[in-house]
Each structure stands twice: as C-alpha cells, then as structure tokens.
Scaffold this motif. Structure first.
Motif, PDB file in Angstrom:
ATOM      1  N   ASP A  15      27.142  50.226  46.859  1.00 52.64           N
ATOM      2  CA  ASP A  15      28.119  49.724  46.367  1.00 52.64           C
ATOM      3  C   ASP A  15      28.297  48.480  45.348  1.00 52.64           C
ATOM      4  O   ASP A  15      29.202  48.611  44.652  1.00 52.64           O
ATOM      5  N   HIS A 207      34.091  47.789  56.797  1.00 49.96           N
ATOM      6  CA  HIS A 207      33.681  47.505  55.436  1.00 49.96           C
ATOM      7  C   HIS A 207      34.933  46.936  54.624  1.00 49.96           C
ATOM      8  O   HIS A 207      35.926  47.323  54.685  1.00 49.96           O
ATOM      9  N   HIS A 209      36.309  44.109  51.609  1.00 49.94           N
ATOM     10  CA  HIS A 209      36.173  43.386  50.215  1.00 49.94           C
ATOM     11  C   HIS A 209      36.976  42.342  50.246  1.00 49.94           C
ATOM     12  O   HIS A 209      37.974  41.873  50.940  1.00 49.94           O
ATOM     13  N   ASN A 249      32.516  43.318  47.375  1.00 46.72           N
ATOM     14  CA  ASN A 249      32.555  43.428  48.790  1.00 46.72           C
ATOM     15  C   ASN A 249      32.196  41.862  49.284  1.00 46.72           C
ATOM     16  O   ASN A 249      31.875  41.040  48.806  1.00 46.72           O
TER      17      ASN A 249
HETATM   18 ZN    ZN Z   1      32.966  48.464  49.198  1.00 44.63          ZN
END
Ligand code: ZN
Length: 298
Positions: A15, A207, A209, A249
């Motif tokens: 990512d 997950h 950000h 992230n």
């Molecule tokens: Zn991500």
C-alpha cells in the motif's frame, strides 16, 4: 477488546509503495521488508499481483515474493485485485491471499472496472480455486466512506458481508477506511454490529488512513469494538492512487508507540522500526506521514 495485543500487519511494501512514481529498485524493496522483519514485524503485505500497467511500481512482485519467502518466521500476504491475478498468485506459490472488494459501486468501477456483484462472483470462483489450504483475507474497501459517493451506510456494508461471509466463513475480514474520512464513533459502531452479526468470522482487521489525522483513533475504536488486527504502513507511506485525496496509511511506528504506551507488548523494537521508517520516508517520490518519527529524534 481482549487483553492480548492486536496483531500488526505491515502494508508499507504494498500500500505504501504502490503510489510512488519513480520505480523503487527491487533490492531496495527487499531491504525494506528485511528491515521491517528485523524490527519484529511478523506479518507483512509484501506486494500485489496486479496488472503491471495499472501498478508499474509492483511489477517485480515475483522477485520480491521469492526473497521475502526466504526470510525466516515471516508471515507474508499478497494482495490480489481480481480472479485472474489471484490465480497467478496461487500458481506462484502464494498461500495467503488478500482479496479486495469495494462496497461502493463507483469506487469498484474506478479501482477494478467491475461492479461489486461481479467482484463477488470472482471471489467465489477464487475461493474454490484456492482450496482450504490457502488463507484468505477479505479487504472491504470504502467500508466507511467513498471518494466519489461520500459516507457509506452500515446497511450497505452489511449487505455485502451477507453475500461474502457464507462463501467462506473462515477468513479474516478487514474493514478499510479507504479515504481516511471515517470517524471513531462510526468505526466502532460498524465493527460492533458486524462482529455480532457474523460470529463465524475468524478475525476482524482495521485498515485506516491518516488523511484527517484520525488513523490511530479509528484503529483503536475498531479494537475497542473487538477487532484484533491493525494494518499500518511504515513511515505512514501510502494513499490509494484510485482514491483522490486518500494520502497516507496510519504509520506503523505511531501504532507501535501507542500500543506499547498502553501496556501492550507488540514485539516490535521501536528503534529498529524507526530506522526503517526513516529509510522509507527517504525513498524518491515517497509521501510520508506519521508523528512518532518526529517526536523521537535520532
Ligand atoms: Zn491503505
């Protein structure tokens, strides 16, 4: 949440790197993975089997996979965007697939040029092809917010999970805040509802950000509601190239610092991790984030 430390999944090599323009040499990618492993990160998403035209940065996935597989004790997962590349990954010997599916039709169209229903059908076929020996994680993209349609309803996420969970219940499901516009009460509510509704799912991951500075708060809100896996990227690298404005992230070093400060034992040596974070932030074209790298000098 239970008293055990959440599992950490380092997604930087996939990512984090995928949106970087200048090609990061293969040896540097491998060195990054080796550094992260040496710092104590046991689970790493090392890349993606994907169209080299769509993701030229990750075109060397086979070499990276072979090198990463040789690192002792490393649990490595590989992202696949569709059935075709899922099958290619299986042929290459990958035994832990992360499959992505968007709740939002607009994001799905933009990301993989398919409707969510078409992606569900690809997933069903891939699960059959993979067989029970392959571990599977389902990344549910735009679970909270879509770059095109805005806030995503809980009902839409649950309807998609109603389709996906029966296909194979013994998977890990990761609810992804693709844009970083999710907020803690929303994250907590969705995890509580989903975990109660699908008790057969083995593990729930989050997950996040850090686009709006809420990466850590959202990750912890999910853990508080029962999630046991946190995704993060070293140096806060990342951002989805198909989600405008979704930069960064949540940084692994920030997650590790928070958990250790809360009394958990992550098994990660923060000083070693910070060395990797500084190296990652220094990659040409890298867009880094996170706070701990600045708060702790050296
Ligand atoms: Zn991500």
């Amino acid at each position: 949440m239970s008293n055990s430390c959440p599992d950490l999944v380092e997604v930087g090599p996939r990512d984090g790197l995928q949106g970087i323009g200048p090609f990061v040499p293969t040896a540097q990618k491998i060195a990054l993975i080796e550094g992260l492993s040496a710092a104590g990160l046991r689970r790493i998403e090392i890349g993606s089997f994907a169209s080299p035209r769509a993701l030229p940065q990750l075109a060397d996935i086979r070499e990276v996979f072979l090198a990463a597989r040789a690192i002792p004790g490393l649990d490595l997962q590989v992202l696949v965007p569709n059935e075709k590349y899922g099958l290619l990954a299986l042929e290459s010997g990958v035994d832990f697939l992360a499959f992505v599916i968007s709740v939002s039709a607009a994001h799905s169209r933009s990301n993989v040029r398919r409707t969510p229903e078409e992606v569900v059908e690809e997933y069903e076929r891939l699960v059959v092809a993979a067989g029970p020996g392959t571990r599977i994680r389902l990344n549910i993209a735009t679970a909270f917010d879509c770059p095109f349609d805005g806030r995503v309803s809980q009902a839409a996420v649950l309807a998609l999970l109603d389709r996906l969970v029966p296909v194979r219940p013994d998977v890990e499901i990761c609810l992804c805040d693709t844009t970083g516009r999710g907020v803690p009460d929303q994250v907590e509510a969705l995890f509580r509802t989903a975990i109660a509704r699908f008790p057969q799912v083995i593990d729930w991951g989050v997950h996040t950000h850090d686009t709006y500075g809420l990466g850590l708060a959202n990750a912890w809100a999910a853990c508080d509601a029962g999630a046991s896996v946190i995704d993060s990227a070293v140096a806060g690298l990342g951002g989805c190239p198909f989600a405008p404005g979704a930069t960064g992230n949540v940084a692994t070093e920030d997650v590790v610092w928070m958990l250790e400060r809360m009394g958990y034992r992550t098994g990660v040596a923060l000083d070693r991790l910070l060395q990797s974070a500084r190296a990652a932030a220094g990659l040409a074209g890298a867009c880094s984030g996170g706070r701990v790298r600045y708060a702790i000098g050296g």
